[in-house]
Design an enzyme around this catalytic site. Structure first.
Site, PDB file in Angstrom:
ATOM      1  N   LYS A  21       0.836  -1.205   0.000  1.00  0.00           N
ATOM      2  CA  LYS A  21       0.000   0.000   0.000  1.00  0.00           C
ATOM      3  C   LYS A  21       0.874   1.259   0.000  1.00  0.00           C
ATOM      4  O   LYS A  21       0.663   2.166  -0.809  1.00  0.00           O
ATOM      5  CB  LYS A  21      -0.889  -0.015   1.252  1.00  0.00           C
ATOM      6  CG  LYS A  21      -1.488   1.326   1.612  1.00  0.00           C
ATOM      7  CD  LYS A  21      -2.433   1.231   2.782  1.00  0.00           C
ATOM      8  CE  LYS A  21      -1.843   1.518   4.139  1.00  0.00           C
ATOM      9  NZ  LYS A  21      -1.505   2.911   4.442  1.00  0.00           N
ATOM     10  N   ASN A  22       1.828   1.304   0.922  1.00  0.00           N
ATOM     11  CA  ASN A  22       2.581   2.548   1.106  1.00  0.00           C
ATOM     12  C   ASN A  22       3.624   2.791   0.017  1.00  0.00           C
ATOM     13  O   ASN A  22       4.282   3.835  -0.003  1.00  0.00           O
ATOM     14  CB  ASN A  22       3.201   2.595   2.508  1.00  0.00           C
ATOM     15  CG  ASN A  22       2.116   2.722   3.572  1.00  0.00           C
ATOM     16  OD1 ASN A  22       0.957   3.013   3.246  1.00  0.00           O
ATOM     17  ND2 ASN A  22       2.479   2.498   4.826  1.00  0.00           N
ATOM     18  N   CYS A 115      -6.136   7.571   9.102  1.00  0.00           N
ATOM     19  CA  CYS A 115      -6.418   6.885  10.355  1.00  0.00           C
ATOM     20  C   CYS A 115      -6.251   7.833  11.539  1.00  0.00           C
ATOM     21  O   CYS A 115      -5.405   8.726  11.520  1.00  0.00           O
ATOM     22  CB  CYS A 115      -5.456   5.709  10.518  1.00  0.00           C
ATOM     23  SG  CYS A 115      -5.976   4.232   9.654  1.00  0.00           S
ATOM     24  N   ARG A 120      -1.080  14.188  13.085  1.00  0.00           N
ATOM     25  CA  ARG A 120      -0.639  14.052  11.698  1.00  0.00           C
ATOM     26  C   ARG A 120      -0.659  15.378  10.925  1.00  0.00           C
ATOM     27  O   ARG A 120      -1.347  15.523   9.909  1.00  0.00           O
ATOM     28  CB  ARG A 120      -1.459  12.979  10.974  1.00  0.00           C
ATOM     29  CG  ARG A 120      -1.442  11.666  11.710  1.00  0.00           C
ATOM     30  CD  ARG A 120      -1.994  10.543  10.906  1.00  0.00           C
ATOM     31  NE  ARG A 120      -1.012   9.998   9.979  1.00  0.00           N
ATOM     32  CZ  ARG A 120      -1.251   8.955   9.190  1.00  0.00           C
ATOM     33  NH1 ARG A 120      -2.413   8.387   9.187  1.00  0.00           N
ATOM     34  NH2 ARG A 120      -0.319   8.497   8.399  1.00  0.00           N
ATOM     35  N   ASP A 304       3.952   0.672  12.073  1.00  0.00           N
ATOM     36  CA  ASP A 304       2.812  -0.041  11.477  1.00  0.00           C
ATOM     37  C   ASP A 304       2.720  -1.496  11.932  1.00  0.00           C
ATOM     38  O   ASP A 304       1.764  -2.188  11.583  1.00  0.00           O
ATOM     39  CB  ASP A 304       2.891   0.024   9.940  1.00  0.00           C
ATOM     40  CG  ASP A 304       2.697   1.438   9.434  1.00  0.00           C
ATOM     41  OD1 ASP A 304       2.203   2.280  10.198  1.00  0.00           O
ATOM     42  OD2 ASP A 304       3.051   1.705   8.265  1.00  0.00           O
ATOM     43  N   ARG A 396      -8.646  -0.923   4.292  1.00  0.00           N
ATOM     44  CA  ARG A 396      -7.822   0.185   3.784  1.00  0.00           C
ATOM     45  C   ARG A 396      -6.433  -0.295   3.397  1.00  0.00           C
ATOM     46  O   ARG A 396      -5.796   0.289   2.524  1.00  0.00           O
ATOM     47  CB  ARG A 396      -7.672   1.274   4.857  1.00  0.00           C
ATOM     48  CG  ARG A 396      -8.971   1.949   5.213  1.00  0.00           C
ATOM     49  CD  ARG A 396      -8.717   3.067   6.162  1.00  0.00           C
ATOM     50  NE  ARG A 396      -7.947   4.108   5.482  1.00  0.00           N
ATOM     51  CZ  ARG A 396      -7.910   5.357   5.856  1.00  0.00           C
ATOM     52  NH1 ARG A 396      -8.583   5.739   6.913  1.00  0.00           N
ATOM     53  NH2 ARG A 396      -7.203   6.235   5.197  1.00  0.00           N
TER      54      ARG A 396
HETATM   55  N1  EPU Z   1       4.650  14.571  11.036  1.00  0.00           N
HETATM   56  C1  EPU Z   1       4.637  15.905  11.372  1.00  0.00           C
HETATM   57  N2  EPU Z   1       4.573  16.817  10.349  1.00  0.00           N
HETATM   58  C2  EPU Z   1       4.507  16.447   9.040  1.00  0.00           C
HETATM   59  C3  EPU Z   1       4.529  15.082   8.720  1.00  0.00           C
HETATM   60  C4  EPU Z   1       4.601  14.163   9.741  1.00  0.00           C
HETATM   61  O1  EPU Z   1       4.695  16.252  12.535  1.00  0.00           O
HETATM   62  O2  EPU Z   1       4.462  17.342   8.169  1.00  0.00           O
HETATM   63  C5  EPU Z   1       4.705  13.577  12.120  1.00  0.00           C
HETATM   64  C6  EPU Z   1       3.449  12.695  12.102  1.00  0.00           C
HETATM   65  O3  EPU Z   1       2.376  13.311  12.764  1.00  0.00           O
HETATM   66  C7  EPU Z   1       3.947  11.452  12.776  1.00  0.00           C
HETATM   67  C8  EPU Z   1       5.396  11.364  12.317  1.00  0.00           C
HETATM   68  O4  EPU Z   1       5.765  12.671  11.877  1.00  0.00           O
HETATM   69  O5  EPU Z   1       3.880  11.601  14.165  1.00  0.00           O
HETATM   70  C9  EPU Z   1       5.636  10.369  11.183  1.00  0.00           C
HETATM   71  O6  EPU Z   1       4.861  10.703  10.062  1.00  0.00           O
HETATM   72  P1  EPU Z   1       5.299  10.403   8.557  1.00  0.00           P
HETATM   73  O7  EPU Z   1       5.131  11.653   7.769  1.00  0.00           O
HETATM   74  O8  EPU Z   1       6.631   9.741   8.547  1.00  0.00           O
HETATM   75  O9  EPU Z   1       4.198   9.352   8.120  1.00  0.00           O
HETATM   76  P2  EPU Z   1       3.205   9.446   6.898  1.00  0.00           P
HETATM   77  O10 EPU Z   1       3.925   9.781   5.655  1.00  0.00           O
HETATM   78  O11 EPU Z   1       2.009  10.237   7.269  1.00  0.00           O
HETATM   79  C10 EPU Z   1       3.578   6.917   6.285  1.00  0.00           C
HETATM   80  C11 EPU Z   1       2.690   5.735   6.125  1.00  0.00           C
HETATM   81  C12 EPU Z   1       2.136   5.325   7.478  1.00  0.00           C
HETATM   82  C13 EPU Z   1       3.324   5.004   8.384  1.00  0.00           C
HETATM   83  C14 EPU Z   1       4.273   6.209   8.477  1.00  0.00           C
HETATM   84  C15 EPU Z   1       5.521   5.933   9.278  1.00  0.00           C
HETATM   85  C16 EPU Z   1       1.794   6.006   3.905  1.00  0.00           C
HETATM   86  C17 EPU Z   1       0.608   6.206   3.047  1.00  0.00           C
HETATM   87  N3  EPU Z   1       1.600   6.043   5.217  1.00  0.00           N
HETATM   88  O12 EPU Z   1       2.739   7.932   6.842  1.00  0.00           O
HETATM   89  O13 EPU Z   1       1.356   4.169   7.268  1.00  0.00           O
HETATM   90  O14 EPU Z   1       2.845   4.690   9.677  1.00  0.00           O
HETATM   91  O15 EPU Z   1       4.669   6.599   7.150  1.00  0.00           O
HETATM   92  O16 EPU Z   1       6.213   4.862   8.767  1.00  0.00           O
HETATM   93  O17 EPU Z   1       2.900   5.798   3.395  1.00  0.00           O
HETATM   94  C18 EPU Z   1      -0.266   2.560   7.794  1.00  0.00           C
HETATM   95  O18 EPU Z   1       0.056   1.995   6.739  1.00  0.00           O
HETATM   96  O19 EPU Z   1      -1.015   2.051   8.663  1.00  0.00           O
HETATM   97  C19 EPU Z   1       0.253   3.906   8.045  1.00  0.00           C
HETATM   98  C20 EPU Z   1      -0.261   4.723   8.936  1.00  0.00           C
END
Ligand code: EPU
Length: 418
Positions: A21-22, A115, A120, A304, A396
């Site tokens: 997915k990611n 989620c 976030r 995850d 999802r």
């Molecule tokens: N964060 C900030 N500011 C930002 C972006 C992120 O504070 O602008 C914080 C987030 O709130 C969080 C942390 O940084 O506390 C990590 O967030 P990150 O941006 O790394 O995650 P993401 O890109 O939103 C992806 C995956 C997630 C996975 C995370 C960490 C996708 C679509 N989603 O999310 O997947 O948990 O990286 O590895 O790629 C899942 O698959 O269940 C899922 C949530």
């Protein structure tokens, strides 16, 4: 929709792991960086991916989809404004910000959904784009980006955010000059995105390390690509074997990317054999608690997989601690595990778990994707029947998880609410 699970069966058998997915989500978003057609195979048939396809269509792209095959052609794409309602449903809609800016030098997005596992925010995405000369105006939940003065540059991320790293890469891949991302996220899905962009003619070095160099190219061209297999689906299925004292073999596994998870499963007494893209797990009758697990950005233990490990720890012998460092609100499943008889005490980002010998079936509610998967794992082990409510959240990120588990000998029924 709910899953009705009859617990107490030992899982055994072989499964092939689907595309990630990611990886698929940012790759679909990156498909709009070219006007040529992009062909993707092995794409997981899951809700978030279908929603991303819908968003691309609303933006004017031609999207054709049969099973795991997607053809995306963005030649007819004409909109730079993200659809509000759909964007609120999936967090990864934000991945389109970089590609839309690259195409139109302007983009309008609303704050994305996803989620409920934490605040976030998207401040890191926006500061990364500002470093590339994008003017960002936020107004009542709407973000207007003007990229008329975009340029290559140096981006320093305060935290290695996966999404921010991906957005900056996609925004920069066609900007003249060299863009450097410092403190970039190192997740395997970022390496996969860069490999895909490389197939389209992009020039990116250092993916998988903390410094990524992007040499802007004039244009990208169409390609055919298969996103990497899903390390979290693989990890979840290994946990299904582990929690039921079973024996599971998985093929098409990104073995290298699962080391942190395999290490914890070994600590719990499982025997694992890895060879090429195959993993075999043999679980003991009762797992042993590890003393400590902390989630971290890659190559640390993936957030995850935290919920699934909490389910395992619930029935392990001994006491263990899990610290969730990545998201601030990712223990939503603990209360429901306790309802099934687990003994978990949560305080802030820490969960202390005293393992119990047995769980009992109960009526529980999935609150997020991975938490829902964790409750399903616990249900496999519990005595009697468990109803996992809101199991649509599991869709999802898992392609019919119940079918996959049933192929290993589980008894999980999907009941659609009318
Ligand atoms: N964060 C900030 N500011 C930002 C972006 C992120 O504070 O602008 C914080 C987030 O709130 C969080 C942390 O940084 O506390 C990590 O967030 P990150 O941006 O790394 O995650 P993401 O890109 O939103 C992806 C995956 C997630 C996975 C995370 C960490 C996708 C679509 N989603 O999310 O997947 O948990 O990286 O590895 O790629 C899942 O698959 O269940 C899922 C949530």
């Amino acid at each position: 929709m709910e899953f009705v699970v009859q617990g107490g069966r030992r899982l055994e058998g072989t499964l092939r792991v689907d595309g990630a997915k990611n990886a698929a989500l940012p790759i679909l978003a990156a498909s709009v960086l070219t006007e040529d057609a992009v062909h993707l195979t092995g794409v997981p048939d899951i809700l978030d991916v279908r929603r991303m396809g819908d968003i691309l269509q609303i933006l004017g792209c031609d999207v054709q989809h049969t099973g795991g095959t997607y053809r995306v052609c963005a030649q007819s794409m004409h909109k730079s404004e993200m659809p509000d309602a759909l964007s609120k449903q999936i967090r990864s809609s934000i991945f389109l910000l970089g590609p839309i800016l690259s195409r139109f030098r302007k983009a309008t997005v609303t704050y994305p959904g996803g989620c409920e596992i934490g605040l976030r925010p998207i401040d890191l995405h926006l500061s990364g784009l500002r470093a590339l000369g994008v003017d960002v105006q936020e107004d009542g939940g709407v973000i207007r980006c003007d990229g008329s003065h975009m340029h290559a540059g140096d981006v320093h991320l305060d935290y290695p955010s996966v999404g921010a790293t991906e957005n900056v890469i996609m925004a920069a891949v066609c900007l003249p000059g060299t863009t450097t991302i410092h403190n970039a996220a190192r997740e395997p899905e970022i390496v996969d995105l860069c490999r895909f962009l490389g197939c389209m003619g992009g020039k990116i070095e250092g993916a998988g390390s903390a410094t990524i160099l992007i040499e802007g190219v004039k244009r990208l061209h169409g390609t055919t690509y298969t996103p990497m297999p899903d390390r979290i689906v693989a990890g979840t299925l290994l946990c299904a074997g582990a929690i039921t004292g079973g024996e599971v073999e998985l093929t098409n596994v990104p073995v290298e990317d699962l080391h942190a998870v395999c290490a914890k499963l070994r600590e719990m007494g499982c025997v694992l054999h890895e060879e090429a893209d195959i993993i075999r797990l043999i679980a003991p009758q009762r797992l042993t608690a590890f003393s400590m697990l902390q989630t971290q950005p890659h190559p640390g233990f993936p957030t995850d997989m935290q919920a699934q490990m909490l389910a395992l720890l619930s029935v392990a012998e001994g006491t263990g601690v899990i610290v969730e460092n990545v998201f601030e609100n990712r223990f939503g499943h603990a209360g429901d595990l306790n309802r099934m008889g687990a003994r978990i005490l949560c305080s802030g980002r820490t969960a202390i778990v005293r393992g119990v010998e047995n769980l009992t079936g109960a009526h529980v509610t999935a609150r997020d994707l991975r938490g829902g998967a964790a409750l399903t794992l616990a249900a496999l082990r519990a005595q009697g029947e468990t109803i996992v409510d809101h199991a649509e959240l599991i869709d999802r990120g898992y392609d019919h998880l119940e079918d996959q588990l049933n192929r290993l000998g589980a008894a999980v029924k999907r009941i659609s609410s009318t």
